[in-house]
Design a protein around this motif. Structure first.
Motif, mmCIF file in Angstrom:
data_model
loop_
_atom_site.group_PDB
_atom_site.id
_atom_site.type_symbol
_atom_site.label_atom_id
_atom_site.label_comp_id
_atom_site.label_asym_id
_atom_site.label_seq_id
_atom_site.Cartn_x
_atom_site.Cartn_y
_atom_site.Cartn_z
ATOM 1 N N SER A 446 -4.974 1.135 3.261
ATOM 2 C CA SER A 446 -5.070 0.001 3.805
ATOM 3 C C SER A 446 -5.867 0.094 5.328
ATOM 4 C CB SER A 446 -3.473 -0.629 3.985
ATOM 5 O OG SER A 446 -3.662 -1.753 4.665
ATOM 6 N N ASN A 447 -6.570 -0.807 5.452
ATOM 7 C CA ASN A 447 -7.475 -0.540 6.763
ATOM 8 C C ASN A 447 -6.529 -1.498 7.867
ATOM 9 O OD1 ASN A 447 -9.600 0.877 6.493
ATOM 10 N ND2 ASN A 447 -9.856 -0.450 4.724
ATOM 11 N N ARG A 448 -5.183 -2.147 7.528
ATOM 12 C CA ARG A 448 -4.419 -2.762 8.318
ATOM 13 C C ARG A 448 -2.927 -1.981 8.072
ATOM 14 N NH1 ARG A 448 -8.361 -3.877 10.159
ATOM 15 N NH2 ARG A 448 -9.093 -6.011 10.818
ATOM 16 N N ASN A 449 -1.862 -2.627 8.017
ATOM 17 C CA ASN A 449 -0.603 -2.266 7.576
ATOM 18 C C ASN A 449 -0.434 -2.031 6.055
ATOM 19 O OD1 ASN A 449 0.682 -2.065 10.395
ATOM 20 N ND2 ASN A 449 0.928 -4.470 10.120
ATOM 21 N N CYS A 467 -5.492 11.028 2.144
ATOM 22 C CA CYS A 467 -3.936 10.940 2.041
ATOM 23 C C CYS A 467 -3.638 10.273 0.749
ATOM 24 C CB CYS A 467 -3.335 9.862 3.249
ATOM 25 S SG CYS A 467 -3.909 10.375 4.809
ATOM 26 N N GLY A 468 -2.158 10.427 0.083
ATOM 27 C CA GLY A 468 -1.823 9.897 -0.739
ATOM 28 C C GLY A 468 -1.781 8.343 -0.572
ATOM 29 N N ILE A 469 -0.928 7.886 0.594
ATOM 30 C CA ILE A 469 -1.105 6.609 1.129
ATOM 31 C C ILE A 469 -1.498 6.751 2.646
ATOM 32 C CG2 ILE A 469 0.865 5.615 -0.699
ATOM 33 C CD1 ILE A 469 2.851 5.833 1.882
ATOM 34 N N ASP A 470 -2.349 5.661 2.883
ATOM 35 C CA ASP A 470 -3.177 5.603 4.321
ATOM 36 C C ASP A 470 -2.982 4.104 4.954
ATOM 37 O OD1 ASP A 470 -4.627 6.320 6.532
ATOM 38 O OD2 ASP A 470 -6.206 6.586 5.416
ATOM 39 N N ALA A 471 -2.513 4.135 6.153
ATOM 40 C CA ALA A 471 -2.832 2.906 6.856
ATOM 41 C C ALA A 471 -3.251 3.069 8.036
ATOM 42 C CB ALA A 471 -1.375 2.337 7.528
ATOM 43 N N ALA A 472 -4.457 2.076 8.465
ATOM 44 C CA ALA A 472 -5.482 2.419 9.442
ATOM 45 C C ALA A 472 -4.950 2.939 10.786
ATOM 46 C CB ALA A 472 -6.174 1.055 9.660
ATOM 47 N N GLU A 473 -5.549 3.616 11.539
ATOM 48 C CA GLU A 473 -5.331 3.920 12.942
ATOM 49 C C GLU A 473 -4.728 2.702 13.778
ATOM 50 O OE1 GLU A 473 -6.926 6.619 16.508
ATOM 51 O OE2 GLU A 473 -7.986 6.384 14.894
#
Length: 589
Positions: A446-449, A467-473
């Motif tokens: 996700s490029n947000r939450n 990553c397995g799951i990835d939220a944006a910086e």
């Protein structure tokens, strides 16, 4: 897939209630999740099977096998020919290089030159019945300012027109195209059209609505433009059987929308940037089986100042799947399976999307990346069985939304070379089963939450920093429910606002190894690794049975690798987890 999808969906729904045994999931090897309540009391059990080898070999092929379908005819819907009142019938018989007509209706004039038939009508309710064969002929209907709805029955007719559409309907009213039961009908055009001031957009073209019904077959060979084209909308009803092969244009094209309520539709297109089924408006499907295969690549569109690629189904407005089967494959560079300029909503049915082409690059700032399912707006999955494979290298993502992405139910299985599942805005999973396998990037990005509220999720990314799951910086992962195993070189760990605790485990785990979370003598959850990693990985685990403050032991193949005396919220760590928090990248954007 080698499974009973209905059983599988039922099993996954049961698993969400924290079952004590079941949920066996296979990818390259075997992976499973078993969960129980923290007290050790089993609430339910279920089991089902899927294989990533099936997913990586997922394919789509033309299938003209008829479906067994029934339908209820609404009495007040003008789109149904059953509610059409016929005032008379005109029969047209093609005989090689000539044609004959029988039957007269006041207000209808039939003109025949060789095998070119032109009908001029000022009255409504006429049924034109076509039969016979011509290798150089046509059927054209004109009505001037007196547009009236009519029925066109294809009763075993074969029309080839060397210099234009086989059927050219210059009327803006409803055209009921009835495929007479048991008949086989073929239409084809030439490799060029004679100049005309009229629209001639396909082998079967209409200015008005095209409403298909009947238990016959229709086969169209389009050599210049679209196979079937309407300047209004197209409706396809149960029991129809339509095949379109288009070498230059789109297979089926409608201005206002395409509504598939049943039937068998097979479309193959090979032209550059051609679409199997394309509409400037909506696409909706509630039944039937639609198969669309595209083989053409992408090109620069000088009018749009952008790159355009092929797609199995393309809608400029909302694309909605409420039932039936939608099977799409694009093999050309930059091709898409399903594509909408606005939102995609999948409520039920079976969707398979396969792309194998690489990214098409026009310039340093313009390209077309292959995507299995792509929405320029929001994408919502509420149910159904969705299987996606995007294997064409960098940029090839399985499911992508440029808006928010929400999964509330159903079974979603994705294999992508790049991100398996990606959203530009917030991504939320609150139910269903989600399997995401990335060959070279993040499993779920996700490029947000990123919100995990429920469901069963298996997400495989590759080595660090993927990553397995990835939220944006600058954004976070929030876990408030659900069962999850996320594996990769790093993870975006849960934020402090998460209400369901997790365990982050870092170390070397071989494919096929069983990771278990144990509370005393009770196994709360177990997960079987389904992917090989050459070095240490970060694994994020959570399940509804985990309770803040309780003690847990983590084992790998029965050997203890760590103990948590009091589970912290939002998570506790065992082993050498990666310091990478994921995020910071735009996931192909």
């Amino acid at each position: 897939m080698k499974k009973n999808l209905n059983l599988f969906i039922t099993a996954m729904a049961t698993l969400l209630t924290a079952c004590s045994s079941g949920g066996e999931l296979l990818d390259e090897y075997t992976q499973s999740i078993n969960t129980s309540t923290s007290s050790g009391t089993s609430t339910s059990s279920a089991s089902s099977t899927t294989t990533n080898s099936d997913l990586s070999n997922l394919s789509v092929s033309i299938d003209s096998t008829a479906l067994s379908e029934t339908e209820t005819i609404p009495s007040d819907d003008e789109d149904y020919v059953e509610n059409f009142s016929s005032t008379g019938t005109v029969y047209i018989q093609y005989n090689g290089s000539s044609a004959t007509t029988t039957g007269t209706v006041s207000g209808v004039t039939v003109s025949i030159v060789d095998a070119d038939v032109t009908v001029s009508s000022t009255v409504a309710g006429v049924n034109y019945v076509l039969s016979g064969t011509t290798t150089d002929g046509s059927f054209k209907l004109t009505s001037g300012e007196n547009d009236k709805k009519f029925e066109l029955t294809l009763a075993g007719v074969s029309i080839n027109n060397n210099d234009g559409p086989a059927i050219n309907i210059q009327s803006g009213k409803r055209a009921y195209i009835v495929l007479k039961d048991g008949t086989y009908n073929t239409l084809s055009d030439g490799t060029s059209y004679a100049s005309s001031t009229e629209d001639q957009k396909g082998t079967l073209f209409s200015e008005g609505e095209l409403l298909f019904s009947g238990k016959g077959h229709l086969s169209i060979d389009a050599n210049t433009k679209a196979g079937i084209a309407s300047d209004d909308y197209i409706l396809i009803r149960p029991n129809t059987n339509i095949y379109v092969n288009a070498s230059q244009g789109n297979g089926i094209k409608a201005n206002d929308g395409i509504d598939v309520r049943g039937g068998v539709v097979n479309v193959e297109v090979s032209g550059t940037a051609a679409k199997g089924l394309s509409t400037d408006g909506y696409y909706t499907q509630s039944g039937g089986r639609v198969t669309a295969i595209t083989t053409g690549g992408s090109e620069y569109d000088s009018d749009e100042k952008d790159v355009s690629g092929s797609a199995g189904v393309k809608a400029d407005s909302t694309l909605t799947i409420d039932g039936g089967s939608l099977l799409v494959k694009s093999t050309g560079a930059g091709g898409k399976g399903l594509s909408s300029d606005q939102q995609i909503i999948i409520n039920d049915g079976t969707v398979k999307a396969v792309t194998s082409g690489k990214t098409y690059t026009y310039s340093s700032s313009l390209d077309s990346k292959p995507k299995g399912i792509k929405a320029d707006g929001n994408l919502t999955i509420n149910g159904g069985a969705i299987m996606v494979k995007a294997s064409g290298g960098e940029g090839a993502e399985g499911i992508e939304a440029k808006g928010t992405l929400n999964i509330t139910g159903g079974t979603t299985e994705v294999y992508g070379y790049d991100d398996a599942i990606n959203s530009a805005l917030n991504l939320t999973i609150s139910g269903g089963y989600v399997y995401a396998f990335s060959v070279n990037n993040d499993g779920i990005d996700s490029n947000r939450n990123l919100y995990i509220k429920g469901g069963t999720i298996l997400a495989y990314g590759t080595t660090q920093p993927e990553c397995g799951i990835d939220a944006a910086e600058g954004y976070s992962v929030y876990i408030t429910g659900g069962t999850l195993m996320a594996v990769g070189g790093g993870e975006s760990y849960p934020s402090s606002s998460s209400t369901q605790p997790s365990i982050a485990y870092g170390g070397k785990v071989s494919s096929g190894a069983t990771i278990a979370i144990v509370n005393g003598t009770t196994e709360v959850a177990s997960y079987v690794m389904g992917r090989s990693y050459g070095s240490s990985v970060s694994i994020l685990l959570t399940a509804p049975g985990l309770v803040k403050g309780s003690s847990y032991t983590v084992t790998v193949d029965g050997t203890t690798v760590g103990t948590i005396s009091s589970l912290s919220s939002p998570y506790s760590t065992i082993g050498s987890t990666s310091s990478s928090m994921g995020g910071g990248r735009l996931g192909g954007w």
